[in-house]
Write an enzyme that holds these catalytic residues in place. Structure first.
Site, PDB file in Angstrom:
ATOM      1  CD  GLU A  44      -2.535   1.532   2.345  1.00  0.00           C
ATOM      2  OE1 GLU A  44      -2.700   0.594   3.527  1.00  0.00           O
ATOM      3  OE2 GLU A  44      -3.104   2.586   2.589  1.00  0.00           O
ATOM      4  CG  ASP A 105       7.474   8.727  14.195  1.00  0.00           C
ATOM      5  OD1 ASP A 105       8.413   9.598  14.214  1.00  0.00           O
ATOM      6  OD2 ASP A 105       6.333   9.015  14.102  1.00  0.00           O
ATOM      7  CG  ASP A 107       7.740  14.477  16.443  1.00  0.00           C
ATOM      8  OD1 ASP A 107       6.960  14.192  15.440  1.00  0.00           O
ATOM      9  OD2 ASP A 107       8.158  15.436  16.924  1.00  0.00           O
TER      10      ASP A 107
END
Lengths: 399, 492
Positions: A44, A105, A107
């Site tokens: 995807e 991830d 951040d």
């Protein structure tokens, strides 16, 4: 020069960027390898178009289709999802997720309670050091402890970094497995209602924690000076609240408050107070055996968004996608080089496409380096995949 | 009963004497039973095993005992005795490979009952999760009570062959083993090398030395490998069983029983509300009828005009559960959020999530509000203020907050003491009594249950003067309400 960047120019610039600069070939090879044994078309992709229009369940079967799709839709942002048992556009909600890179991830907004230079979306060279530490610790853990090899590090485009692990074992790891890896890496726990977020107990420290501390120690004093963690009474208060032992806490408070502001000096005083106190109180100080380590970890250790790692089909921004707000390219970097990265030297679509921009030459060089970094990871992944398939073939002959 | 007998028929069916069939107290339940039993026995065995699994859950949640601790095991075994399930007590107390008639009969019942419950619990994802979690607890508890000889036999019977690492290899990494393995006497232990994903529970807790993708485990850590295998096998079999339900349910006598088991244990998930609650009343409800976890989210939202994702999910679903309509919900969040951001940003980034919670977006699932266990075990990170206040708050902060609410010192002291002991739900119950000036000692398992209980008092359905007289029936049902969401092993 981010200031020159104007979001309204994106529709004009993006088609050129995708054709001339986006490493389509390597990108497709990376995804093909990372989808195997399923075909590339089962992966995807999702696009964010102008005005936050969101397209999900897209897919491509080869580079040509990617080019056509990029030109037709001109996505402002490009995300990558999971590999399904069928083409995602056909299967939609019924499709089953078969694999997906193990992703991390990190951040800088999650560092807001410790960083003092910037808050929220802002980022500067000073707080970038948090990312340097995070990258080094996670990279080492993935390689040494979990034995992963195909690890891709990507600048997220504004204030963080992403990590993609493409090893077959990582890609096919199930949800509990991903959760366990995330938890293994996660040492800082607790919300705004908990002051002390790191608890190492009083037994031996796990090897991985010791290694992380050696890495933190390389940067700690510099970070202490950059961030001035303890220089104001508010900041000092945060430190004090992390000390569970009341006697020690009041000693530290009394001494540190009457000192000059320098965080480094205050830290050194804290260390000697701590050492004296633990030496004198002997066994009673078992509870605070790792207090110093706990503080260092709370201030410096990577703060993962664990939900991204645990989720099997969480979408994550693609390497070399443009960040729509900053115009910066999500470049691939080498973990060994993270500490030399300069934020304003990260190429932006603006300076890449404008010959007369002052940063043009340097941004072009850095873009080439980033593509080369990407290639290196993809080449080694292709080799590993070839070996794996050969072994699999041999196995099935034997039966 | 022979749910996947066709697939398994290549294996030796269970015939012959009981000694051959059941050589050991602990089983991996690989082969289903094929003998004929009476309906009566079928029903009894099913109910008895449900009682067993339920006592495991009770020990952890209502009693607040640490899983696999001595008190925990003692509680479970005591519970089995009082319920008249001596054979389970025996199997759990000291797993062995003796061969008296009583041993064999107990194993046979254990075996058949396990397979009956597979049929009852394979129906939905939630039931499966509950069942797998309880069966695993049972398995681990029984493994832990085994003695050396019984362990060896168990390994042999189940073809579990592992070779230990050589002394040279061990001496090279002995330093790391000592650092990373929480056992005393590392020097005298044999170590084994397995892939890290075979012992995820040890990886998660950082209780094993990892290198190059391998975990180095001691003999007693094999329970991790085994339970991981057992879990995988059980999950797969449940999926298979679910596919074959149609065939089994042709026998109507079984259908009602199997479904009945399911119904009596799935309870209310509060995913749809009975009444409509206007948002204008939320401020007063927050004070009078919300549990502390929701009250603090509500107050945070009013003060900061923002909640992070975890908080929006926890509070948003709770509001849905008490009866705030979708339209009201959107209005409520919009009014707060737009004090900080413009309307456009709210509509683009947050309205979707509100509709999502009500099953109007994405996979269109009508999500259930979180139970206490889910909230207690949730991940709470920097910047977050959701979770369970008794677990995710420093005691000092909790105390200040309670003082700020104006509770009397004695009530605060009680709540804090219980919190310190780690009995979060009991603390919540004390908070309930402090708010309502009652002495009900309810078993709180779900924030929405808290709200309903509080509403009952407000409407006069329950008289506060009734002291200590908790109706047993609703409490029992509540125990079950929260179980469908939980999965201890994923938390451990």
């Amino acid at each position: 020069m981010v200031g020159h960047y104007d979001e309204n120019m994106l529709p004009e610039m993006l088609p050129i960027y995708y054709t001339r600069l986006f490493p389509q070939n390597i990108f497709c090879r990376w995804l093909t390898c990372g989808s195997s044994p399923q075909p590339l078309s089962n992966r995807e992709l999702s696009f964010t178009l102008a005005d936050d229009v969101y397209l999900r369940y897209l897919s491509i079967s080869n580079q040509k289709e990617l080019q056509t799709l990029l030109q037709k839709k001109c996505p402002h942002k490009l995300d990558i999802g999971a590999v399904y048992n069928t083409k995602p556009s056909i299967g939609r909600h019924d499709a089953v997720v078969l694999s997906r890179e193990l992703v991390f991830d990190i951040d800088l907004t999650d560092y807001d309670e410790v960083r003092t230079c910037c808050q929220e979306a802002k980022v500067c060279e000073k707080c970038w050091k948090f990312m340097v530490i995070a990258c080094e610790i996670i990279d080492k853990t993935l390689k040494e402890d979990f034995g992963f090899q195909s690890i891709l590090w990507v600048f997220s485009g504004r204030r963080g970094i992403h990590c993609w692990v493409s090893d077959y074992e990582a890609r096919t790891l199930d949800s509990p497995g991903r959760g366990a890896v995330a938890d293994y890496l996660c040492l800082i726990m607790g919300g705004d209602n908990q002051n002390k977020k790191v608890h190492l107990g009083s037994d031996n420290l796990h090897s991985s924690i010791r290694r992380a501390l050696t890495i933190i120690d390389k940067y700690f004093e510099q970070l202490l000076q950059d961030q001035e963690f303890f220089s104001t009474s508010d900041r000092l208060d945060k430190l004090l609240k992390m000390i569970p032992d009341e006697t020690l806490r009041s000693q530290v408070q009394k001494n540190l408050e009457s000192m000059p502001d320098s965080s480094l000096e205050r830290w050194k005083t804290f260390l000697s107070l701590y050492e004296n106190y633990t030496r004198e109180s002997g066994n009673n100080s078992r509870k605070i055996r790792y207090l110093v380590e706990e503080i260092k970890i709370q201030y410096c250790y990577p703060r993962l968004d664990v939900n991204v790692t645990k989720g099997f089909n969480h979408l994550l921004k693609s390497p070399f996608s443009i960040h729509p707000k900053t115009g910066k390219v999500s470049v691939v970097f080498k973990p060994s080089n993270a500490k030399n990265m300069k934020l304003d030297e990260i190429p932006s679509i603006y300076s890449l496409l404008d010959d007369s921009a002052p940063d043009n030459a340097q941004h072009e060089t850095n873009m080439r380096t980033a593509v080369k970094n990407f290639q290196e990871v993809v080449f080694s992944l292709e080799k590993a995949e070839a070996i794996r398939r050969k072994n699999d073939a041999n196995m099935s002959i034997e039966f | 009963m022979d749910l996947n007998i066709r697939r398994k028929s290549t294996k030796v069916p269970l015939t012959g004497s009981l000694v051959e069939t059941y050589p050991h107290d602990l089983q991996m339940y690989k082969i289903p039973p094929i003998e004929d039993i009476t309906l009566q026995e079928f029903e009894n065995l099913a109910l008895e095993r449900v009682t067993l699994l339920r006592s495991l859950a009770t020990a952890t949640t209502l009693k607040g005992l640490r899983m696999y601790s001595e008190e925990w095991t003692d509680y479970v075994i005591g519970e089995l005795r009082t319920q008249g399930l001596k054979y389970y007590a025996k199997l759990c107390e000291k797993s062995s490979c003796a061969t008296t008639e009583a041993d064999l009969q107990a194993r046979r019942k254990d075996h058949i009952a396990h397979f009956i419950l597979r049929l009852a619990y394979c129906r939905t994802e939630e039931l499966r999760r509950w069942f797998v979690a309880r069966e695993l607890e049972l398995f681990k508890m029984r493994f832990a009570t085994m003695r050396g000889e019984a362990i060896e036999t168990f390994f042999k019977l189940n073809n579990l062959c592992y070779t230990s690492i050589t002394d040279e290899e061990k001496s090279e990494i002995i330093h790391y083993l000592r650092e990373s393995t929480p056992h005393p006497n590392i020097e005298n232990m044999k170590f084994y090398k397995v892939k890290f994903y075979e012992v995820l529970d040890l990886v998660k807790m950082r209780k094993v030395y990892l290198s190059g993708g391998y975990a180095y485990i001691a003999h007693k850590d094999f329970i991790s490998v085994l339970s991981a295998q057992y879990r995988t096998q059980l999950k797969q079999s449940l999926a298979v069983a679910c596919h074959h339900l149609g065939e089994i349910e042709q026998d109507e006598r079984l259908v009602s029983l199997l479904k009945g088991l399911h119904q009596s244990y799935s309870g209310n998930d509060y995913s749809s509300a009975k009444a409509v609650i206007p948002i204008e009343n939320l401020d007063s409800f927050a004070v009078k009828s919300f549990p502390l976890c929701m009250r603090q989210l509500h107050e945070q939202l009013r003060v900061a005009h923002h909640l992070r994702h975890g908080g929006r999910l926890q509070y948003g679903l709770f509001l849905k559960g008490i009866g705030v309509t979708l339209e009201d919900s959107l209005r409520f969040w919009r009014e707060e959020f737009t004090k900080l951001m413009d309307l456009d940003k709210f509509e683009k980034q947050y309205a979707y999530n509100v509709r999502y919670n009500y099953g109007k977006e994405g996979s269109k699932k009508n999500y259930s509000p979180f139970s206490c266990l889910k909230i207690i075990n949730t991940t709470v990170g920097p910047g977050d203020c959701h979770g369970c206040p008794y677990k995710h708050c420093d005691v000092g902060i909790l105390k200040n907050r309670l003082q700020g609410y104006g509770f009397d010192t004695q009530a605060i002291g009680e709540i804090i003491d219980i919190t310190k002991k780690g009995h979060f739900q009991v603390a919540c119950s004390k908070y309930f009594d402090a708010v309502h000036h009652s002495d009900l000692g309810l078993g709180i398992n779900h924030p929405n249950q808290y709200f309903e209980e509080s509403q009952k008092i407000a409407k006069g359905d329950v008289k506060v003067e009734i002291k200590k007289e908790v109706k047993s029936a609703p409490v029992k049902k509540e125990v079950v309400d929260e179980l469908d969401e939980m999965d201890f092993d994923e938390v451990m």
